[in-house]
Design a protein around this motif. Sequence first.
Motif, PDB file in Angstrom:
ATOM      1  N   UNK A   1     -89.645  28.218  -6.445  1.00  0.00           N
ATOM      2  CA  UNK A   1     -89.080  29.562  -6.536  1.00  0.00           C
ATOM      3  C   UNK A   1     -88.060  29.770  -5.421  1.00  0.00           C
ATOM      4  N   UNK A   2     -88.428  29.391  -4.215  1.00  0.00           N
ATOM      5  CA  UNK A   2     -87.517  29.571  -3.087  1.00  0.00           C
ATOM      6  C   UNK A   2     -86.224  28.790  -3.291  1.00  0.00           C
ATOM      7  N   UNK A   3     -86.326  27.576  -3.802  1.00  0.00           N
ATOM      8  CA  UNK A   3     -85.104  26.794  -4.087  1.00  0.00           C
ATOM      9  C   UNK A   3     -84.246  27.514  -5.120  1.00  0.00           C
ATOM     10  N   UNK A   4     -84.896  28.072  -6.146  1.00  0.00           N
ATOM     11  CA  UNK A   4     -84.165  28.811  -7.176  1.00  0.00           C
ATOM     12  C   UNK A   4     -83.443  30.014  -6.576  1.00  0.00           C
ATOM     13  N   UNK A   5     -84.018  30.607  -5.542  1.00  0.00           N
ATOM     14  CA  UNK A   5     -83.406  31.742  -4.854  1.00  0.00           C
ATOM     15  C   UNK A   5     -82.364  31.305  -3.844  1.00  0.00           C
ATOM     16  N   UNK A   6     -82.182  29.987  -3.684  1.00  0.00           N
ATOM     17  CA  UNK A   6     -81.196  29.493  -2.734  1.00  0.00           C
ATOM     18  C   UNK A   6     -81.722  29.364  -1.320  1.00  0.00           C
ATOM     19  N   UNK A   7     -83.041  29.329  -1.177  1.00  0.00           N
ATOM     20  CA  UNK A   7     -83.663  29.206   0.144  1.00  0.00           C
ATOM     21  C   UNK A   7     -84.262  27.811   0.242  1.00  0.00           C
ATOM     22  N   UNK A   8     -83.765  27.022   1.176  1.00  0.00           N
ATOM     23  CA  UNK A   8     -84.320  25.691   1.388  1.00  0.00           C
ATOM     24  C   UNK A   8     -85.480  25.781   2.364  1.00  0.00           C
ATOM     25  N   UNK A   9     -86.584  25.217   1.998  1.00  0.00           N
ATOM     26  CA  UNK A   9     -87.768  25.240   2.840  1.00  0.00           C
ATOM     27  C   UNK A   9     -87.965  23.849   3.421  1.00  0.00           C
ATOM     28  N   UNK A  10     -87.974  23.786   4.736  1.00  0.00           N
ATOM     29  CA  UNK A  10     -88.260  22.532   5.413  1.00  0.00           C
ATOM     30  C   UNK A  10     -89.725  22.528   5.801  1.00  0.00           C
ATOM     31  N   UNK A  11     -90.232  21.383   6.129  1.00  0.00           N
ATOM     32  CA  UNK A  11     -91.634  21.281   6.537  1.00  0.00           C
ATOM     33  C   UNK A  11     -91.913  22.191   7.730  1.00  0.00           C
ATOM     34  N   UNK A  12     -90.988  22.255   8.682  1.00  0.00           N
ATOM     35  CA  UNK A  12     -91.195  23.073   9.882  1.00  0.00           C
ATOM     36  C   UNK A  12     -91.217  24.555   9.544  1.00  0.00           C
TER      37      UNK A  12
END
Length: 148
Positions: A101-112
């Motif tokens: 979902x976050x990727x679809x919103x344009x938010x990249x989530x890193x492990x940190x």
Amino acid sequence: NRGLAGAILDAGGFIASEYSPGVPPQKYHFPARNRIISGMSRTVVVAQAPARSGALITADFALDQGRDLVVLEAGLSGDSGAGTRDLAEDGAVVISDARSILRDWGIEVTQASAHVTDSDRRAEPSTAGDAANARILRMRAAIEGGVR
């Protein structure tokens, strides 16, 4: 649930309802609540839904309101996932985790950045305008004092 409502408000949250504080929950109130929830959501996630589930009513509201609808892959199996499978067969996107979902919103989530700390949970919410604060105070007073 006055204590829970007060805790939500104290944490900077809000309570939305078509019913006044003190109106007891009724089975037929839940679709109206779910319509509000889907209307305030950018994406509605159905984790698992049997064939006749309130989650399916919420999914219909989400689609009527132009919201994105996704289903959780882990909720597709068995009788308890029959409604979820139907949504997927009708075109709902199947996801495996929130990162989709976050990727679809344009938010990249890193492990940190995926780790939430206790200090993040304790952070003070940003203050709203005076009118919003006044509404919160009125709602808190109604919950704590009850409405007749």
